[in-house]
Design an enzyme around this catalytic site. Structure first.
Site, PDB file in Angstrom:
ATOM      1  N   TYR A 143       0.247  -4.004 -18.958  1.00 12.46           N
ATOM      2  CA  TYR A 143       0.027  -2.610 -19.349  1.00 12.46           C
ATOM      3  C   TYR A 143       0.316  -1.641 -18.201  1.00 12.46           C
ATOM      4  CZ  TYR A 143      -2.296  -4.431 -23.535  1.00 12.46           C
ATOM      5  OH  TYR A 143      -2.579  -5.082 -24.714  1.00 12.46           O
ATOM      6  N   LYS A 194      -0.706 -18.268 -20.218  1.00 14.09           N
ATOM      7  CA  LYS A 194       0.397 -18.989 -20.855  1.00 14.09           C
ATOM      8  C   LYS A 194       1.250 -19.593 -19.744  1.00 14.09           C
ATOM      9  CE  LYS A 194       2.134 -18.590 -24.680  1.00 14.09           C
ATOM     10  NZ  LYS A 194       2.258 -19.607 -25.750  1.00 14.09           N
ATOM     11  N   ASP A 227      -2.527 -18.916 -26.889  1.00 13.48           N
ATOM     12  CA  ASP A 227      -2.344 -19.099 -28.336  1.00 13.48           C
ATOM     13  C   ASP A 227      -3.350 -20.121 -28.869  1.00 13.48           C
ATOM     14  OD1 ASP A 227      -0.959 -20.875 -26.730  1.00 13.48           O
ATOM     15  OD2 ASP A 227       0.718 -21.157 -28.110  1.00 13.48           O
ATOM     16  N   ASP A 251      -7.229  -8.313 -24.330  1.00 16.98           N
ATOM     17  CA  ASP A 251      -7.268  -7.256 -25.333  1.00 16.98           C
ATOM     18  C   ASP A 251      -7.332  -7.889 -26.724  1.00 16.98           C
ATOM     19  OD1 ASP A 251      -7.038  -4.867 -26.622  1.00 16.98           O
ATOM     20  OD2 ASP A 251      -5.027  -4.373 -25.927  1.00 16.98           O
ATOM     21  N   ASP A 255     -10.979  -8.721 -29.194  1.00 21.10           N
ATOM     22  CA  ASP A 255     -11.118  -8.151 -30.541  1.00 21.10           C
ATOM     23  C   ASP A 255     -11.351  -9.258 -31.566  1.00 21.10           C
ATOM     24  OD1 ASP A 255     -10.917  -5.565 -29.783  1.00 21.10           O
ATOM     25  OD2 ASP A 255      -9.212  -5.072 -31.065  1.00 21.10           O
TER      26      ASP A 255
END
Ligand code: NAD
Length: 371
Positions: A143, A194, A227, A251, A255
């Site tokens: 970001y 990852k 994942d 992020d 959620d």
């Protein structure tokens, strides 16, 4: 013994001031019944600050936040300010605080209260007793990484670029917070990246492991690809204690974890900065994860419990007041068990209570516990 703790209260917009006002009744209760006095100050932020000062975050407000021991934040935003350009909107208020205070560690607990187990979309046995903590790196990664932008190529097509970048100090400081948090919980950390496809993930994994081996062998450390973590969070979320991950994966995963509990009006969060080596103090901001809920603002319907639990996180993480934090969490648990619910969490056959009535019930329960 009375202790002075500098607390900046920023209620914000919409239901923010309504729920913060209720939490201040609990702060007042603590002063009277637990002899914990806070040095309180309050200011406007977000849309309220735009209307009063022409900016969502005054420089003086940011300075006051930095000088406080903790900031209790409500929520910002509302349709009346949506016409403004992005860089002048109320949401800049919270982004400016996170950036200015360098709050790099975002703590999002996902706890399922027994009485609300039916609010989850998952089966009871999957989520009953769930108590996990997602720790998201908040100031680095894709970001913020450079280069970024959208460019037009010589053939007229366009290319969008963002860069995932982490340095060893950035990884080490967030991992350290993760291990320290785990030491106060079930002593298990799952580090998520990852590393199978991203070099920044390889570095992340190596640095977390290195810090663990050097300083935190009392904590169990495992690694997982992001994942797989998303899948495991909905398959068997109770396998986790603390999940430490980067800004982008955090992020998304936080959620996902929030929705395991099924109730937005119940979820608090904390954002922490680095510890100042000379004072030992760390900047910190506590806020519910919900927004300003303009659709119910001013109607006395808002659930104050996410804000209330943000106060309990504040007591726990900024002031080490675990007993007082437990008092609040137990009061919330008991009030829910007694079937007292605001509209957002009301069950079949129950009559919803107002924001104020919910706080009345919490205060009554606190009185009973402290008696
Ligand atoms: P929201 O969280 O405000 O509301 C989503 C839904 O949940 C609404 O139906 C609302 O009524 C309900 N809800 C939220 N909190 C509740 C509570 N405590 N009690 C009962 N019901 C509750 O999200 P949104 O509608 O997407 O955004 C509204 C505004 O809030 C926007 O301007 C957005 O930018 C802002 N926002 C601010 C923050 C923040 O201040 N950190 C976070 C998210 C959204």
């Amino acid at each position: 013994m009375p202790s002075n703790k500098k607390l900046l209260v920023l209620p914000g917009d919409g239901i923010g001031p309504e729920v913060v006002r209720e939490v201040l009744r609990v702060v007042d209760w603590m002063d009277k019944r637990r002899h914990v006095s806070f040095d309180l100050s309050e200011d406007l932020v977000g849309g309220a600050a735009i209307d009063a000062y022409g900016t969502p975050l005054k420089e003086e407000t940011l300075e006051a936040a930095k000088a406080s021991d903790a900031v209790l934040f409500g929520s910002v935003g509302g349709p009346q300010w949506d016409v403004l350009p992005f860089d002048q909107r109320p949401e800049r208020g919270i982004l400016g605080l996170r950036k200015g205070m360098q709050l790099f560690a975002n703590l999002r607990p996902a706890k399922v209260f027994d009485a609300l187990v039916d609010a989850s979309t998952l089966k009871n046995e999957i989520v009953q007793g769930l108590d996990i903590l997602i720790l998201r790196e908040l100031t680095g990664g894709i970001y913020f990484g450079e280069p970024r932008g959208i460019e037009t190529l010589p053939d007229g097509t366009r290319r969008g670029i963002n860069t995932q970048v982490y340095t060893t100090p950035e990884i080490e400081r967030i991992a350290r917070v993760g291990f320290e948090l785990a030491q106060k919980r079930a002593k298990r950390v799952m580090s998520v990246e990852k590393a199978n496809v991203m070099e920044s993930g390889v570095l992340w994994r190596e640095e977390v492991q290195k810090l663990h081996d050097a300083e935190f062998q009392d904590v169990e450390l495992q690694h997982m690809y992001a994942d797989n973590c998303a899948m495991q969070l909905v398959r068997a979320p109770k396998q986790f204690d603390v999940i430490v991950t980067d800004n982008l994966f955090g992020d998304i995963l936080s959620d996902c974890a929030a929705m395991l509990t099924g109730s937005l009006g119940m979820l608090p969060s904390a954002s922490l900065g680095a510890v100042d080596p000379t004072t030992g103090r760390r900047m910190a901001l506590y806020e519910p994860i919900h927004g300003s809920a303009p659709d119910i603002a001013g109607q006395g319907k808002a659930n104050p419990l996410a804000q209330m639990l943000s106060l309990s996180m504040l007591l726990r993480y900024s002031f080490d007041m675990n007993e007082d934090a437990d008092l609040i969490e137990n009061a919330v648990e008991n009030v829910l068990k007694a079937g007292i619910r605001t509209g957002d969490i009301v069950g079949p056959g129950m009559k919803p209570v107002s924001t104020t009535q919910m706080t009345d019930a919490i205060l009554k329960e606190l009185d009973a516990q402290a008696a």
